[in-house]
Design a protein around this motif. Structure first.
Motif, mmCIF file in Angstrom:
data_model
loop_
_atom_site.group_PDB
_atom_site.id
_atom_site.type_symbol
_atom_site.label_atom_id
_atom_site.label_comp_id
_atom_site.label_asym_id
_atom_site.label_seq_id
_atom_site.Cartn_x
_atom_site.Cartn_y
_atom_site.Cartn_z
ATOM 1 N N THR A 1 15.127 58.836 50.586
ATOM 2 C CA THR A 1 15.563 57.999 51.700
ATOM 3 C C THR A 1 14.513 56.934 51.984
ATOM 4 O O THR A 1 14.826 55.744 52.152
ATOM 5 C CB THR A 1 15.750 58.855 52.980
ATOM 6 O OG1 THR A 1 16.431 60.054 52.650
ATOM 7 C CG2 THR A 1 16.496 58.103 54.038
ATOM 8 N N GLU B 1 13.659 70.553 58.666
ATOM 9 C CA GLU B 1 12.741 69.619 59.312
ATOM 10 C C GLU B 1 11.889 70.222 60.430
ATOM 11 O O GLU B 1 10.720 69.882 60.553
ATOM 12 C CB GLU B 1 13.471 68.362 59.782
ATOM 13 C CG GLU B 1 14.693 68.619 60.633
ATOM 14 C CD GLU B 1 15.433 67.318 60.930
ATOM 15 O OE1 GLU B 1 15.070 66.279 60.369
ATOM 16 O OE2 GLU B 1 16.365 67.350 61.740
ATOM 17 N N VAL C 1 11.965 62.721 60.525
ATOM 18 C CA VAL C 1 11.710 63.366 59.237
ATOM 19 C C VAL C 1 12.734 62.809 58.253
ATOM 20 O O VAL C 1 13.936 62.838 58.522
ATOM 21 C CB VAL C 1 11.860 64.894 59.322
ATOM 22 C CG1 VAL C 1 11.583 65.532 57.965
ATOM 23 C CG2 VAL C 1 10.928 65.470 60.367
ATOM 24 N N GLY D 1 20.947 59.822 54.650
ATOM 25 C CA GLY D 1 19.815 60.681 54.303
ATOM 26 C C GLY D 1 20.040 61.372 52.966
ATOM 27 O O GLY D 1 21.108 61.900 52.712
ATOM 28 N N ARG D 2 19.025 61.341 52.124
ATOM 29 C CA ARG D 2 19.163 61.900 50.783
ATOM 30 C C ARG D 2 18.648 63.339 50.710
ATOM 31 O O ARG D 2 18.542 63.903 49.630
ATOM 32 C CB ARG D 2 18.388 61.048 49.773
ATOM 33 C CG ARG D 2 18.767 59.573 49.754
ATOM 34 C CD ARG D 2 20.205 59.359 49.302
ATOM 35 N NE ARG D 2 20.439 57.969 48.921
ATOM 36 C CZ ARG D 2 21.520 57.269 49.269
ATOM 37 N NH1 ARG D 2 22.436 57.807 50.046
ATOM 38 N NH2 ARG D 2 21.676 56.023 48.860
ATOM 39 N N ASN E 1 9.672 64.211 54.021
ATOM 40 C CA ASN E 1 9.983 65.557 53.557
ATOM 41 C C ASN E 1 9.979 65.581 52.029
ATOM 42 O O ASN E 1 10.934 65.170 51.385
ATOM 43 C CB ASN E 1 11.352 65.966 54.112
ATOM 44 C CG ASN E 1 11.678 67.413 53.862
ATOM 45 O OD1 ASN E 1 11.065 68.062 53.019
ATOM 46 N ND2 ASN E 1 12.638 67.931 54.604
ATOM 47 N N TYR F 1 10.618 77.629 50.855
ATOM 48 C CA TYR F 1 11.795 76.763 50.899
ATOM 49 C C TYR F 1 12.120 76.380 52.328
ATOM 50 O O TYR F 1 12.488 75.245 52.610
ATOM 51 C CB TYR F 1 12.964 77.514 50.265
ATOM 52 C CG TYR F 1 14.325 76.894 50.423
ATOM 53 C CD1 TYR F 1 14.587 75.612 49.952
ATOM 54 C CD2 TYR F 1 15.365 77.597 51.014
ATOM 55 C CE1 TYR F 1 15.847 75.052 50.070
ATOM 56 C CE2 TYR F 1 16.628 77.039 51.133
ATOM 57 C CZ TYR F 1 16.868 75.773 50.668
ATOM 58 O OH TYR F 1 18.119 75.237 50.794
HETATM 59 C C1 LIG Z 1 16.673 75.420 54.445
HETATM 60 C C2 LIG Z 1 16.584 73.939 54.347
HETATM 61 C C3 LIG Z 1 15.786 73.354 53.386
HETATM 62 C C4 LIG Z 1 15.681 71.995 53.303
HETATM 63 N N1 LIG Z 1 14.895 71.479 52.338
HETATM 64 C C5 LIG Z 1 14.766 70.131 52.259
HETATM 65 C C6 LIG Z 1 13.916 69.549 51.282
HETATM 66 O O1 LIG Z 1 13.305 70.254 50.491
HETATM 67 N N2 LIG Z 1 13.792 68.206 51.219
HETATM 68 C C7 LIG Z 1 14.477 67.409 52.098
HETATM 69 O O2 LIG Z 1 14.333 66.206 52.021
HETATM 70 N N3 LIG Z 1 15.285 67.922 53.038
HETATM 71 C C8 LIG Z 1 15.444 69.263 53.142
HETATM 72 N N4 LIG Z 1 16.256 69.785 54.111
HETATM 73 C C9 LIG Z 1 16.938 68.875 55.027
HETATM 74 C C10 LIG Z 1 16.026 68.531 56.178
HETATM 75 O O3 LIG Z 1 16.162 69.493 57.214
HETATM 76 C C11 LIG Z 1 16.342 67.198 56.794
HETATM 77 O O4 LIG Z 1 17.708 67.173 57.085
HETATM 78 C C12 LIG Z 1 16.020 66.058 55.908
HETATM 79 O O5 LIG Z 1 14.695 66.093 55.509
HETATM 80 C C13 LIG Z 1 16.290 64.803 56.656
HETATM 81 O O6 LIG Z 1 16.002 63.713 55.833
HETATM 82 P P1 LIG Z 1 17.115 62.657 55.446
HETATM 83 O O7 LIG Z 1 17.809 62.234 56.704
HETATM 84 O O8 LIG Z 1 16.351 61.576 54.822
HETATM 85 O O9 LIG Z 1 18.045 63.351 54.498
HETATM 86 C C14 LIG Z 1 16.386 71.165 54.192
HETATM 87 C C15 LIG Z 1 17.187 71.761 55.150
HETATM 88 C C16 LIG Z 1 17.300 73.120 55.229
HETATM 89 C C17 LIG Z 1 18.154 73.709 56.278
#
Ligand SMILES: Cc1cc2nc3c(=O)[nH]c(=O)nc-3n(C[C@H](O)[C@H](O)[C@H](O)COP(=O)(O)O)c2cc1C
Ligand code: SF4
Ligand code: SF4
Ligand code: FES
Lengths: 365, 450
Positions: B212, B174, B207, B53-54, B81, B169
């Motif tokens: 990703t 997710e 999500v 995950g990115r 996301n 933010y």
């Molecule tokens: C406070 C907070 C803000 C986050 N902001 C983002 C974000 O802006 N974009 C994002 O892709 N993931 C963000 N994440 C991570 C997501 O919760 C989630 O792990 C992610 O979208 C999973 O996608 P991935 O598996 O493709 O990385 C954030 C997490 C936290 C705790």
């Protein structure tokens, strides 16, 4: 089919509970000091809990099948039991340290205006700070203040005292037809408010006063009228078409100062004898302040959660003594029962027999 | 020169339009997937690719996808996301702005793999103009039969929606994102249940980050094994890095994760070295939430090995001497930058962005900000530094969502590595108000490539 019971051990004491029970509920079943403090969870409100973090515990063994400990402390109010789980609450230094931190966080912006707060004496934050907090504060900044909001004739909001437990929001969602208040803004500037300036006057909205763990929402009709420890709780009921009509009257002499729902030893509104939770309506709470409005049942059985338990009421409910079990048979004598050594409090004097406030001469008989 | 999978075509003239994107080989993965692959086969390819995950946590995407519950008669959802709000991170914006059809293509293939018939792109509110770009791209894709009912005659239906956030933010977390998407206040949910079981409207939901989802396109086109050949160890494929701070060439770079941090900072292909001939002092390598590293620990691990731009190497040494890949927001500080001030700025951000649900984060972030401001402005005490340490320790791990940790880590790392800079502020109250930069000596013992 009989329901299968799962075993869980909390602070060296094992209980059996049905599947789906949370750690907190299991601990409450054991009772006493083993039950973690809960400032936001409310068993009668769907979705509550998880927020205040006072109920954090350590899971030292996940379950019989997967014995790995959980890496982080978990909110006991929202974590369900697995068979064979082992939990540490007061036997874990990590938990006590984290809890002390949480209490400190809850207090840094609290006004500490207990001397003028109507909740004092039955405030969960007072109990929590007393049991788990530090004596001093390390916070050296101005405490947070808010613009005042008027919620109408019944409910007084003191936002500075609020711990954002969301209980009142769930209450309004689940008990009233429309919720008129909620949480505005976010972070440390989040506040309970109506949008825009409304009165709260739904039939059941008065219950937010009973669920609020602190003095943020108090009864305006009782405001500054008396201290709770000078009043005596009496169980009473009336025929009411809106609610169960089962209440506690808080009296001084023959005067009814305040009406609340009946609460259990965890400070939650009790089940009504008619089934369901004993929430009461605004009419019973705010409008019926004559003894003649009510049929009196007798003095309320009070518990340790209330300062008035210091007054030696009939049928005082003592909490379960769990310390020797937690300590594996040893019985530490660190906690002194001040009532048994104090010159002032004589257990043979039954204050509940008086129909007036106690006076120093009563102790010298 | 590293291989590019995502941004290779990003600068082709007119790539934002459907015609050019299609001409350049766009939507091939959808054809391949819908005509010749089963959903499970796609999940299998993603697993094989080792894609992580990115969005920040770096959780293996294939594994996340296979956790998705599939109860009979219940819809499933894919949510992208695109809330990108982490200070220092601006890679998703670049991708969506320049090559929006890549995200749409990825969404179609991923939705097919997960069995979602309605998918959402939740985009940061401030990216208003990108919302328009994406909606335009969706219109074009729909007009050309890549969205809607019975896509390519396969019997598979998909509707794609873009939803704008309102500028928080926390809505990138997710479960907060899901709440917000449902039209509620963006408070993170208490887990379990996880979104894979109960997500959007209580239905199973995945999500994923923008990058990703975009990476699924080359994985389906070339196969998971091919993708896994790029990169190093468990850091497969390419990664977008948004580099900013005191460097000559700030911007978004696609790297394959075999290059060293040193190369990334100093080579002309990437950051082009520190700006204005200054020396490197410190770097926050993965977006504002990850621990800051002083230059010596950034270029080499504690064991003296070269540090590489990948998940394992950046986190080598744990939090004691390492950091994290995070979301790829690479923030470089030169010798003139003040770590105390920088930490204060971050603390202010987290105080402002905390949702306020749990007490440690709500109260702790504000407290830390106030203390840091005092130290920054020469009003601090020595004991404040230990107090800060204790506060961050009491927040970390004790909150509902990782924002609490994200607020604690930068403070912890700053004190861990730059404690003397904090002490200098306390000891030199007058000087630290007059000059707005920190101590230069961190840059001194550091090897500067010729
Ligand atoms: C406070 C907070 C803000 C986050 N902001 C983002 C974000 O802006 N974009 C994002 O892709 N993931 C963000 N994440 C991570 C997501 O919760 C989630 O792990 C992610 O979208 C999973 O996608 P991935 O598996 O493709 O990385 C954030 C997490 C936290 C705790
Ligand atoms: S007003 Fe009381 S019940 Fe409502 S959130 Fe605040 S502390 Fe909780
Ligand atoms: S950690 Fe902070 S942002 Fe996350 S749920 Fe708690 S208060 Fe909200
Ligand atoms: S009671 Fe469990 S977190 Fe508040």
């Amino acid at each position: 089919m009989s329901e299968q019971l799962l075993k869980v051990t909390i602070d060296n004491i094992t209980v059996e509970v049905p599947a789906g029970t949370t750690i907190l509920q299991a601990a409450r079943k054991i009772g006493g000091d083993v039950a973690p403090p809960a400032m936001c969870y409310y068993s009668k409100l769907q979705g509550s809990g998880g927020k205040c973090r006072t109920c954090l515990v350590e899971v030292s063994k996940g379950s019989e099948k997967d014995p790995r400990p959980m890496p982080k402390l978990v909110a006991s109010c929202r974590t369900t039991i697995m068979d064979g789980m082992e939990v540490k609450n007061i036997t874990s230094d990590r938990v006590l340290d984290a809890r002390k931190g949480v209490v400190e966080f809850l207090l840094i912006n609290h006004p500490l205006d207990c001397p003028v707060c109507d909740q004092a004496g039955e405030c969960h934050l007072q109990d929590l700070s007393y049991e788990h907090g530090a004596a001093g504060t390390r916070y050296e900044f101005q405490r947070r203040t808010f613009k005042k909001h008027d919620l109408g004739d019944y409910i007084q909001l003191h936002m500075t005292r609020c711990i954002l437990c969301y209980r009142c929001v769930f209450t309004a969602d689940q008990l009233t037809k429309t919720r008129e208040h909620g949480v505005l803004d976010r972070g440390d500037h989040a506040e309970i408010a109506t949008f825009i300036e409304k009165n709260l006057q739904n039939d059941f909205i008065g219950n937010v006063i009973d669920v609020c763990p602190v003095g943020a929402l108090t009864d305006k009709t009782f405001r500054f009228k008396n201290r709770v420890w000078f009043t005596k709780p009496v169980d009473a009921h009336r025929d009411c078409d809106t609610c169960c009509g089962e209440v506690q009257l808080w009296m001084r002499g023959h005067e009814v100062f305040r009406v609340t729902a009946r609460k259990d030893e965890w400070g939650e509104v009790k089940e009504s004898t008619k089934g369901g939770t004993g929430w009461i309506c605004n009419t019973c709470r705010f409008e019926k302040k004559q003894v003649s409005d009510w049929e009196i049942e007798g003095p309320t059985k009070v518990n340790r959660h209330s300062v008035i338990s210091q007054g030696h009421y009939v049928g005082l409910q003592k909490p379960e003594e769990t310390m020797p079990k937690v300590m594996d048979g040893r019985s530490p004598k660190l906690l002194m029962d001040i009532h048994s050594v104090s010159e002032v409090n004589k257990p043979n004097i039954e204050l509940s027999k008086l129909d007036r406030p106690a006076h120093s001469t009563d102790f010298n008989q | 020169m590293g291989r590019k999978l995502l941004l290779e075509k990003a600068h082709v003239e007119g790539i934002r339009t459907y015609e050019v994107y299609r001409r350049e080989g766009g939507y091939r993965s959808v054809e391949k997937a819908l005509k010749s692959m089963s959903p499970d086969a796609i999940v299998e390819e993603v697993k094989k690719s080792g894609l992580r995950g990115r969005g920040g946590a770096g959780f293996p995407t294939g594994m996340k996808w296979s956790f998705l519950a599939k109860p009979e008669g219940v819809p499933r959802y894919l949510v992208c996301n695109a809330d990108e709000s982490e200070p220092g991170t601006f890679k998703d914006r670049y991708l969506m702005e320049f090559i929006p059809h890549l995200l749409i293509e990825g969404m179609i293939v991923s939705s097919f793999a997960l069995g979602s018939n309605r998918s959402y792109i939740y985009i940061r509110g401030e990216y208003a103009w990108i919302t328009d770009i994406l909606e335009q791209a969706i219109e074009e894709a729909k007009a050309n039969g890549w969205l809607g009912k019975n896509i390519l005659g396969s019997g598979y239906d998909l509707e794609l929606y873009v939803q704008r956030g309102a500028g928080a933010y926390i809505c990138g977390e997710e479960t907060a994102l899901i709440e917000s998407l449902e039209g509620k206040r963006g408070n993170p949910r208490i887990k379990p249940p996880f979104p894979a079981i109960k997500g959007l409207w209580d239905c199973p939901t995945v999500v994923n980050n923008v990058e990703t989802i975009a990476a699924v396109v080359p994985i389906v086109n070339d196969g998971g094994e091919e993708y896994a050949k790029i990169g190093a160890g468990k850091s497969t494929g390419t990664k977008l890095i948004s580099a900013c701070g005191n460097i000559n060439k700030p911007g978004v770079y696609e790297i394959d994760m075999t290059i060293s941090v040193e190369e990334f900072i100093y080579s002309d292909e990437y950051c082009g070295g520190i700006a204005n001939g200054k020396r490197l002092k410190a770097c926050i390598p993965g977006g504002s939430s990850v621990p800051i590293l002083p230059a010596n620990l950034l270029l080499k691990t504690a064991k003296g090995e070269t540090r590489y731009m990948n998940y394992e190497s950046l986190s080598d040494g744990g939090f004691a001497t390492g950091s994290m890949m995070g979301s790829g927001g690479f923030i470089v500080l030169d010798e003139d930058q003040c770590v105390v001030k920088n930490t204060y700025t971050l603390a202010r951000f987290y105080r402002h962005e905390s949702c306020g649900q749990c007490s440690p984060c709500r109260e702790g972030t504000g407290w830390m900000e106030k203390i840091l401001l005092n130290i920054e402005q020469g009003r601090g005490k020595m004991s404040d530094i230990d107090l800060l340490w204790d506060i961050q320790r009491k927040i970390e791990g004790n909150t509902i969502c990782p924002l609490g940790d994200a607020a604690a880590w930068p403070v912890a790392a700053a004190i861990r590595h730059f404690r003397d800079e904090f002490e200098w502020h306390v000891n030199n109250p007058d000087e630290c108000t007059k000059r707005n930069y920190g101590l230069a000596h961190y840059a001194d013992p550091i090897y500067v490539p010729a």
